[in-house]
Design a protein around this motif. Structure first.
Motif, PDB file in Angstrom:
ATOM      1  N   SER A  41       0.790  -1.293   0.027  1.00  0.00           N
ATOM      2  CA  SER A  41       0.084   0.066   0.272  1.00  0.00           C
ATOM      3  C   SER A  41       1.004   0.904  -0.032  1.00  0.00           C
ATOM      4  N   VAL A  42       0.593   2.446  -0.654  1.00  0.00           N
ATOM      5  CA  VAL A  42       0.956   3.522  -0.634  1.00  0.00           C
ATOM      6  C   VAL A  42       0.680   4.468   0.591  1.00  0.00           C
ATOM      7  N   GLY A  43       0.536   5.362   1.530  1.00  0.00           N
ATOM      8  CA  GLY A  43       0.775   5.628   3.057  1.00  0.00           C
ATOM      9  C   GLY A  43       1.494   6.711   2.749  1.00  0.00           C
ATOM     10  N   MET A  44       0.343   7.936   1.854  1.00  0.00           N
ATOM     11  CA  MET A  44       0.870   9.740   1.774  1.00  0.00           C
ATOM     12  C   MET A  44      -0.279  10.135   2.679  1.00  0.00           C
ATOM     13  N   THR A  45      -1.357  10.049   2.994  1.00  0.00           N
ATOM     14  CA  THR A  45      -2.554  10.700   3.392  1.00  0.00           C
ATOM     15  C   THR A  45      -2.287  10.786   5.125  1.00  0.00           C
ATOM     16  N   GLU A  46      -2.077  12.262   5.479  1.00  0.00           N
ATOM     17  CA  GLU A  46      -2.408  11.873   6.869  1.00  0.00           C
ATOM     18  C   GLU A  46      -4.214  12.858   7.620  1.00  0.00           C
TER      19      GLU A  46
ATOM     20  N   GLY B 282      -5.169  11.946  -6.044  1.00  0.00           N
ATOM     21  CA  GLY B 282      -5.581  13.406  -6.286  1.00  0.00           C
ATOM     22  C   GLY B 282      -7.301  13.592  -7.320  1.00  0.00           C
ATOM     23  N   SER B 283      -7.487  14.483  -5.984  1.00  0.00           N
ATOM     24  CA  SER B 283      -9.073  14.790  -7.147  1.00  0.00           C
ATOM     25  C   SER B 283      -9.144  15.785  -7.680  1.00  0.00           C
ATOM     26  N   ILE B 284     -10.684  15.735  -8.414  1.00  0.00           N
ATOM     27  CA  ILE B 284     -10.433  16.354  -9.720  1.00  0.00           C
ATOM     28  C   ILE B 284     -10.403  18.298  -9.255  1.00  0.00           C
ATOM     29  N   GLU B 285     -10.447  18.303  -8.341  1.00  0.00           N
ATOM     30  CA  GLU B 285     -10.059  19.471  -8.268  1.00  0.00           C
ATOM     31  C   GLU B 285      -8.365  20.129  -8.115  1.00  0.00           C
ATOM     32  N   ILE B 286      -7.883  19.183  -7.472  1.00  0.00           N
ATOM     33  CA  ILE B 286      -6.920  19.489  -7.347  1.00  0.00           C
ATOM     34  C   ILE B 286      -5.623  19.266  -9.118  1.00  0.00           C
TER      35      ILE B 286
ATOM     36  N   GLY C  24      -3.848  15.889   3.297  1.00  0.00           N
ATOM     37  CA  GLY C  24      -5.337  15.149   2.396  1.00  0.00           C
ATOM     38  C   GLY C  24      -4.774  15.833   1.322  1.00  0.00           C
ATOM     39  N   SER C  25      -5.331  17.166   0.120  1.00  0.00           N
ATOM     40  CA  SER C  25      -4.897  17.317  -0.525  1.00  0.00           C
ATOM     41  C   SER C  25      -3.180  18.246  -0.704  1.00  0.00           C
ATOM     42  N   ALA C  26      -3.270  18.598   0.251  1.00  0.00           N
ATOM     43  CA  ALA C  26      -1.746  19.371   0.523  1.00  0.00           C
ATOM     44  C   ALA C  26      -1.154  18.395   1.192  1.00  0.00           C
TER      45      ALA C  26
ATOM     46  N   ILE D  33      -4.475   8.108   6.914  1.00  0.00           N
ATOM     47  CA  ILE D  33      -4.821   7.474   6.956  1.00  0.00           C
ATOM     48  C   ILE D  33      -5.853   7.394   5.165  1.00  0.00           C
ATOM     49  N   PHE D  34      -6.999   6.362   4.943  1.00  0.00           N
ATOM     50  CA  PHE D  34      -7.235   5.708   3.586  1.00  0.00           C
ATOM     51  C   PHE D  34      -6.488   4.873   3.593  1.00  0.00           C
ATOM     52  N   THR D  35      -5.421   4.580   3.102  1.00  0.00           N
ATOM     53  CA  THR D  35      -4.868   3.629   2.937  1.00  0.00           C
ATOM     54  C   THR D  35      -6.037   2.349   1.923  1.00  0.00           C
ATOM     55  N   THR D  36      -5.373   2.364   1.407  1.00  0.00           N
ATOM     56  CA  THR D  36      -5.978   1.637   0.730  1.00  0.00           C
ATOM     57  C   THR D  36      -5.512   0.318   0.358  1.00  0.00           C
ATOM     58  N   HIS D  37      -6.110  -1.157   0.504  1.00  0.00           N
ATOM     59  CA  HIS D  37      -5.802  -2.285   0.762  1.00  0.00           C
ATOM     60  C   HIS D  37      -4.886  -2.298   2.183  1.00  0.00           C
TER      61      HIS D  37
ATOM     62  N   SER E 239       0.294  29.464  -5.486  1.00  0.00           N
ATOM     63  CA  SER E 239       0.204  28.486  -4.139  1.00  0.00           C
ATOM     64  C   SER E 239      -1.607  28.583  -4.660  1.00  0.00           C
ATOM     65  N   GLN E 240      -1.482  27.516  -3.323  1.00  0.00           N
ATOM     66  CA  GLN E 240      -2.897  27.679  -2.571  1.00  0.00           C
ATOM     67  C   GLN E 240      -2.496  28.052  -1.277  1.00  0.00           C
ATOM     68  N   ARG E 241      -1.654  28.874  -0.842  1.00  0.00           N
ATOM     69  CA  ARG E 241      -1.506  28.691   0.689  1.00  0.00           C
ATOM     70  C   ARG E 241      -2.095  30.097   0.540  1.00  0.00           C
TER      71      ARG E 241
HETATM   72  C1  LIG Z   1     -11.079   5.453  -2.725  1.00  0.00           C
HETATM   73  C2  LIG Z   1     -10.478   6.155  -1.904  1.00  0.00           C
HETATM   74  C3  LIG Z   1      -9.449   5.291  -1.708  1.00  0.00           C
HETATM   75  C4  LIG Z   1      -7.315   6.159  -1.681  1.00  0.00           C
HETATM   76  N1  LIG Z   1      -6.598   5.568  -1.094  1.00  0.00           N
HETATM   77  C5  LIG Z   1      -5.562   5.949  -0.752  1.00  0.00           C
HETATM   78  C6  LIG Z   1      -4.708   5.447  -0.549  1.00  0.00           C
HETATM   79  O1  LIG Z   1      -4.166   4.374  -0.877  1.00  0.00           O
HETATM   80  N2  LIG Z   1      -3.505   6.116  -0.273  1.00  0.00           N
HETATM   81  C7  LIG Z   1      -3.508   7.216   0.347  1.00  0.00           C
HETATM   82  O2  LIG Z   1      -2.547   7.809   1.374  1.00  0.00           O
HETATM   83  N3  LIG Z   1      -4.677   8.065   0.549  1.00  0.00           N
HETATM   84  C8  LIG Z   1      -5.823   7.650  -0.051  1.00  0.00           C
HETATM   85  N4  LIG Z   1      -6.971   8.053  -0.541  1.00  0.00           N
HETATM   86  C9  LIG Z   1      -7.034   9.805  -0.272  1.00  0.00           C
HETATM   87  C10 LIG Z   1      -6.926  10.295  -0.228  1.00  0.00           C
HETATM   88  O3  LIG Z   1      -5.537  10.769  -1.872  1.00  0.00           O
HETATM   89  C11 LIG Z   1      -7.451  11.794   0.113  1.00  0.00           C
HETATM   90  O4  LIG Z   1      -8.600  11.710   0.827  1.00  0.00           O
HETATM   91  C12 LIG Z   1      -7.260  12.591  -1.275  1.00  0.00           C
HETATM   92  O5  LIG Z   1      -6.373  13.338  -1.508  1.00  0.00           O
HETATM   93  C13 LIG Z   1      -8.621  14.135  -0.705  1.00  0.00           C
HETATM   94  O6  LIG Z   1      -7.751  14.387   0.534  1.00  0.00           O
HETATM   95  P1  LIG Z   1      -8.479  14.291   1.733  1.00  0.00           P
HETATM   96  O7  LIG Z   1      -9.857  13.414   1.640  1.00  0.00           O
HETATM   97  O8  LIG Z   1      -8.424  14.429   3.098  1.00  0.00           O
HETATM   98  O9  LIG Z   1      -9.738  16.135   1.352  1.00  0.00           O
HETATM   99  P2  LIG Z   1      -9.305  17.694   1.167  1.00  0.00           P
HETATM  100  O10 LIG Z   1      -7.704  17.920   0.910  1.00  0.00           O
HETATM  101  O11 LIG Z   1      -9.389  18.206   2.802  1.00  0.00           O
HETATM  102  O12 LIG Z   1      -9.933  18.363   0.739  1.00  0.00           O
HETATM  103  C14 LIG Z   1     -11.782  18.113   0.245  1.00  0.00           C
HETATM  104  C15 LIG Z   1     -12.336  18.992  -0.729  1.00  0.00           C
HETATM  105  O13 LIG Z   1     -11.938  20.282  -0.864  1.00  0.00           O
HETATM  106  C16 LIG Z   1     -11.071  20.096  -2.266  1.00  0.00           C
HETATM  107  N5  LIG Z   1     -10.134  21.098  -2.351  1.00  0.00           N
HETATM  108  C17 LIG Z   1      -8.357  20.912  -1.396  1.00  0.00           C
HETATM  109  N6  LIG Z   1      -7.655  22.194  -1.905  1.00  0.00           N
HETATM  110  C18 LIG Z   1      -8.497  22.382  -2.930  1.00  0.00           C
HETATM  111  C19 LIG Z   1      -7.447  23.517  -3.726  1.00  0.00           C
HETATM  112  N7  LIG Z   1      -6.339  23.895  -3.394  1.00  0.00           N
HETATM  113  N8  LIG Z   1      -8.758  23.902  -4.876  1.00  0.00           N
HETATM  114  C20 LIG Z   1      -9.386  23.160  -4.918  1.00  0.00           C
HETATM  115  N9  LIG Z   1     -10.113  22.429  -4.049  1.00  0.00           N
HETATM  116  C21 LIG Z   1      -9.572  22.617  -3.243  1.00  0.00           C
HETATM  117  C22 LIG Z   1     -10.876  19.138  -2.800  1.00  0.00           C
HETATM  118  O14 LIG Z   1     -11.086  18.839  -3.625  1.00  0.00           O
HETATM  119  C23 LIG Z   1     -11.770  17.633  -1.696  1.00  0.00           C
HETATM  120  O15 LIG Z   1     -13.269  18.038  -2.774  1.00  0.00           O
HETATM  121  C24 LIG Z   1      -7.993   7.387  -1.044  1.00  0.00           C
HETATM  122  C25 LIG Z   1      -9.311   8.809  -0.939  1.00  0.00           C
HETATM  123  C26 LIG Z   1     -10.271   7.412  -1.194  1.00  0.00           C
HETATM  124  C27 LIG Z   1     -11.842   8.321  -1.458  1.00  0.00           C
END
Ligand SMILES: Cc1cc2nc3c(=O)[nH]c(=O)nc-3n(C[C@H](O)[C@H](O)[C@H](O)COP(=O)(O)OP(=O)(O)OC[C@H]3O[C@@H](n4cnc5c(N)ncnc54)[C@H](O)[C@@H]3O)c2cc1C
Length: 383
Positions: free
Chosen positions: A122-127, A359-363, A131-133, A155-159, A378-380
C-alpha cells in the motif's frame, strides 16, 4: 497518427479477455461485494503474467509498456470490475515505485512475493491533516543509529488491512525537500492499525499509526529530496485509477445498452425512446473522448512514466466521465440498476471514489491550470 492497436496489442488484449472470461466472469458479482482481497485472483493473475507487466524482466516482471498494463486493466474490468483492483495493485500502485527506485535488497525482500500474487503493498501518503495538501505531511523519520524511527499516522490507505508492507511518505527534514519514503513492514513493532472503516465503495481501510517504528537503513526507498520522483511514480498509479474509472463507466454502459435492447415499456423497446437514445449518445461521446485522453497519456509515457499534465487531463476527465456514464447507465436500468443484483450500482460507487482518490478532480484542475498559464499558483494564504 494511428488510433488502432498494433497486432501485438490486439493479441495481448484477446489473451487477457480469454483469461478473464474463463477465470473471472463467474463470481464477478460476489467478488464485488466481498470485503477481502481476492487472493485467488491475485495468484491466478501472477501465473498469467498479469502482475508486473511493466516491471523489468530482470526484476521478475514482463518488461512491457504502460500501454500494455492499461490494456490489461481495461480488459479485466470489462469482465470483472473488482478484479481490476488486482491489476492495479500488481502494476500501477506503489509496486511500480518499488520496482523503479527500490534497491536490489528491497526488491528481493518484497517484489518477488508481490509479483507472485502472494502479497500486496500500500501507499501511505494521506494523513489526517494532510490530504490534498500532501506536502504538509508530518510523519517523521528520525535517525536512530543507522536506521530511522517513524512517528505519525496515515489514513484512507487502500488495502492497508491486508498489506504486507506500506510505502510510507515520511519527512526527513522540513519543507517539500525534506520528504522521502520508506518501506514499513506492517508486522514490525510500533506499527498499529485503528478500527476498520468502510468507504461507500465497500472497501475497508484503517488508520495506521507509527509509534517510533524502527526502519532499518536498507528500507529507505527515497531520501529527502525524493518527492518529485515519488510523484512521477504516483502518476502511474493515477493512470491505473483513470483506466478503472473509464472501464467501470464502460462496463455499466454495456449493461445498460443490452438492457435497453431487450426491456419493453409502453409496448416499445427502451432503445426506441429518443430521450434514452440521447443519453446513450452522450455516454458514448464521453467514453470515446476519455479513451483518447487515457491512451495519449499512456502511449506517450517516457520509460513507463507518463507526463504530469497529460495524466492530470486524462484522470480529471475520465474520473468525471466514468462516474457520469455509470450513473446514467443506472438511471436507464431503473430499479434493476439501483439494485445489488446488477453490478451497475457498484460501478457508480467505485467511480465516485476515484473522483477523490489519487488527487481529486479539483486538485488535478489546479495542475492543468498551471500548464495553461505556464506558472504556478500557490494554494496557500497570501500565495
Ligand atoms: C477510495 C479512496 C482510496 C484512497 N486510497 C489512498 C491510498 O491508498 N493512500 C493514500 O495515501 N491516500 C488514499 N486516499 C486518500 C486521498 O488521496 C485523499 O482523500 C485525497 O487526496 C483528498 O484529501 P482529503 O480527503 O483530506 O480531502 P481535502 O484535502 O480535505 O479536500 C476536501 C475537498 O476540498 C477540495 N480542495 C482541497 N484543496 C483544494 C484547492 N486548493 N483547490 C480546490 N479544491 C480543493 C478537494 O478537492 C476536496 O473536494 C484514498 C481516498 C479514497 C476516497
Amino acid at each position: 497518427m494511428d488510433f488502432r492497436f498494433t497486432p501485438e496489442q490486439e493479441a495481448f488484449r484477446d489473451s487477457v479477455r480469454r483469461f478473464a472470461e474463463k477465470h473471472l466472469a463467474a463470481g464477478a458479482l460476489d467478488r464485488a461485494h466481498a470485503t477481502d482481497y481476492p487472493w485467488d485472483v491475485s495468484r491466478l493473475m501472477a501465473k498469467q503474467g498479469l502482475l508486473g507487466i511493466t516491471v523489468a524482466e530482470a526484476d521478475g516482471g514482463q518488461g512491457g509498456a504502460l500501454m500494455d498494463a492499461v490494456i490489461a486493466i481495461e480488459t479485466v474490468a470489462s469482465v470483472c470490475p473488482r478484479s481490476a483492483d488486482v491489476v492495479q495493485a500488481g502494476n500501477f500502485g506503489p509496486i511500480r515505485v518499488l520496482a523503479e527506485y527500490g534497491t536490489p535488497r528491497q526488491k528481493e525482500r518484497y517484489l518477488e512475493r508481490l509479483l507472485a500474487g502472494e502479497g500486496v503493498i500500500s501507499v501511505g501518503m494521506t494523513e489526517p491533516e494532510a490530504g490534498s495538501a500532501v506536502t504538509d505531511l508530518t510523519t517523521t523519520a528520525t535517525a536512530d543509529g543507522d536506521g530511522y524511527r517513524i512517528s505519525g499516522s496515515k489514513i484512507f490507505t487502500t488495502h492497508a488491512p491486508y498489506a504486507d508492507v506500506i510505502l510510507a511518505y515520511v519527512r526527513f527534514g522540513p519543507g517539500v525537500g525534506g520528504i522521502g519514503s520508506v518501506l514499513v513492514d506492517t508486522k514490525s513493532p510500533g506499527v498499529r492499525f485503528g478500527q476498520r472503516s468502510t468507504f461507500m465503495s465497500g472497501e475497508e481501510w484503517a488508520q495506521i499509526y507509527f509509534d517510533d517504528a524502527y526502519v532499518p537503513p536498507e528500507m529507505v526507498v527515497l531520501r529527502e529530496g525524493g518527492f518529485k520522483k515519488q510523484i512521477a511514480g504516483f502518476n502511474v498509479e493515477r493512470i491505473g485509477n483513470t483506466s478503472r474509472s473509464l472501464a467501470l463507466g464502460r462496463y455499466a454502459y454495456e449493461r445498460a445498452r443490452e438492457w435497453a435492447m431487450q426491456r419493453k415499456q409502453f409496448g416499445r423497446l427502451l432503445c426506441e425512446f429518443q430521450g434514452l437514445q440521447w443519453k446513450f449518445a452522450d455516454m458514448k461521446m464521453k467514453l470515446d473522448a476519455g479513451q483518447l485522453l487515457l491512451y495519449r497519456a499512456a502511449a506517450n509515457a517516457d520509460r513507463g512514466f507518463p507526463s504530469a499534465e497529460e495524466t492530470a487531463i486524462a484522470k480529471a476527465y475520465c474520473n468525471q466521465a466514468g462516474f457520469d456514464v455509470a450513473n446514467e447507465a443506472l438511471q436507464v436500468m431503473g430499479g434493476l440498476g439501483y439494485s445489488q443484483e446488477a453490478l451497475v450500482e457498484y460501478c457508480v460507487r467505485r467511480c465516485r471514489g476515484w473522483m477523490i482518490a489519487g488527487g481529486s478532480i479539483e486538485i488535478l484542475k489546479n495542475r492543468i491550470a498551471e500548464s495553461v498559464f505556464e506558472r504556478t499558483f500557490s494554494q496557500r494564504p497570501g500565495g
